[in-house]
Design a protein around this motif. Structure first.
Motif, short mmCIF file in Angstrom:
data_model
loop_
_atom_site.label_atom_id
_atom_site.label_comp_id
_atom_site.label_asym_id
_atom_site.label_seq_id
_atom_site.Cartn_x
_atom_site.Cartn_y
_atom_site.Cartn_z
N THR A 80 -4.30 46.19 -4.79
CA THR A 80 -4.98 45.58 -3.65
C THR A 80 -5.95 44.50 -4.13
N THR A 110 -9.45 41.87 -2.72
CA THR A 110 -10.46 41.51 -1.72
C THR A 110 -11.08 40.19 -2.13
N ILE A 137 -11.35 39.00 2.83
CA ILE A 137 -9.90 39.00 3.03
C ILE A 137 -9.30 40.12 2.18
N LYS A 138 -8.85 41.18 2.85
CA LYS A 138 -8.28 42.33 2.15
C LYS A 138 -6.78 42.32 2.33
N ASP A 139 -6.07 42.49 1.22
CA ASP A 139 -4.61 42.47 1.28
C ASP A 139 -4.04 43.16 0.05
N ASN A 140 -2.71 43.33 0.07
CA ASN A 140 -2.02 43.88 -1.09
C ASN A 140 -1.77 42.77 -2.10
N GLU A 191 -4.70 34.71 -8.35
CA GLU A 191 -3.88 35.79 -7.80
C GLU A 191 -2.86 36.32 -8.78
N THR A 228 -7.29 40.30 7.43
CA THR A 228 -6.15 40.18 6.55
C THR A 228 -5.95 38.70 6.23
N GLN A 229 -5.09 38.40 5.25
CA GLN A 229 -4.82 37.01 4.92
C GLN A 229 -4.21 36.27 6.11
N GLU A 230 -3.34 36.94 6.84
CA GLU A 230 -2.71 36.32 8.00
C GLU A 230 -3.73 35.99 9.08
N GLU A 231 -4.66 36.92 9.32
CA GLU A 231 -5.71 36.68 10.31
C GLU A 231 -6.62 35.53 9.88
#
Length: 287
Positions: free
Chosen positions: A114, A116, A128-131, A208, A251-254
């Motif tokens: 994960t 952040t 921004i939290k994501d996998n 990343e 989320t990254q999309e949001e």
């Protein structure tokens, strides 16, 4: 070649396993990032002194220094702030750089897979939290030295927004009266090349990137290069490596949706300013 890599990895695994498993194990790597970009300022009507200022600011945006602090499973990647970035006379010049990088701490955990990212945009703080992205790394046969470390090559293909690395600044009166609405960025397949060292058997890397059997010391794709220039293992003064907690969680999309809507508002405002004849010295740079 594969047998050589396995033997090399086995030797350094034995040498480093004690340090890696130690409770206080920590490392620090400094990276220099550079992106090549060309600008055509001919016919822009901008005075020579301001052209020089534009070129200096573009260089400061395209050449940055980052520090990666890591332990066995977690890392924080953060830009090294320079004193002269705090402000200074801008002369009314406004730059907007599009990109998904973090403006604060970029935390990654290779165990939980994960991440952040701390991002500040339009005066608001976001988390921004994501996998973590899983990369399909292909191990290559090439090797090279980066500093004192033997590095091995790996490549992968990543879908990225197509980037314009050439900019043409024109006089406002030379622009078309009716400008088309900006299109969604086109995606393209980009080859990403990584150089990692088995001397430091952790799966961390700049930005990343991660997922190789050793620390990534260099990443290159398109016109961008990220190179490690300094490594410090087990520094006397340890840094805290913890997940950021301040900001609105999205989320990254949001977050991408928020940016898109805000940028649309800014474009509309700039168009209104242009119609009023007040757009001199305002440029949009999309990276």
């Amino acid at each position: 070649m594969k047998n050589y890599i396995l033997k090399y990895f086995s030797v350094f695994t034995i040498l480093f396993v004690t340090a890696i498993n130690a409770q206080n194990f920590q490392g620090m790597a400094v990276y220099q990032t550079k992106t090549k970009m060309s600008m055509d300022l001919a016919g822009s009507g901008i005075p020579a002194d301001r052209i020089k200022m534009i070129e200096e600011r573009m260089k400061s945006m395209l050449e940055k220094t980052y520090v990666l602090t890591f332990d066995k499973t977690a890392s924080i990647y953060k830009e090294e702030q320079k004193l002269d970035q705090a402000g200074g006379p801008g002369g009314g010049m406004r730059f907007m750089v599009m990109g998904g990088g973090a403006t604060g701490d970029y935390y990654k955990n290779t165990q939980t897979k994960t991440s952040t990212k701390e991002n500040e945009f339009s005066g608001k703080n976001f988390l921004i939290k994501d996998n973590l992205v899983t990369y399909d790394w292909k191990m290559e046969q090439e090797t090279k030295m980066i500093g004192q470390n033997m590095c091995f090559k790996a490549t992968t293909v990543v879908e990225m927004p197509k980037r314009n690395t050439s900019f043409n600044f024109r006089r406002p009166e030379d622009r078309k009266e009716e400008e088309k609405e900006p299109e969604e960025p086109k995606m393209e397949a980009v080859i990403v090349t990584a150089w990692y060292t088995l001397d430091i058997p952790v799966s961390h890397g700049p930005g990343e990137y991660w997922g190789l059997p050793g620390l990534i010391l260099e990443i290159s794709y398109g016109e961008t290069n990220i190179l490690c220039t300094k490594i410090v293992m087990n520094p006397k003064e340890k840094s805290e490596i913890s997940e950021p907690t301040k900001g609105k969680v999205v989320t990254q999309e949001e977050y991408d949706t928020i940016i898109k809507e805000k940028m649309q508002e800014m474009r509309e405002r700039m168009q209104n300013e242009r119609q009023k004849g007040g757009n001199e010295g305002h440029f949009r740079v999309r990276g």
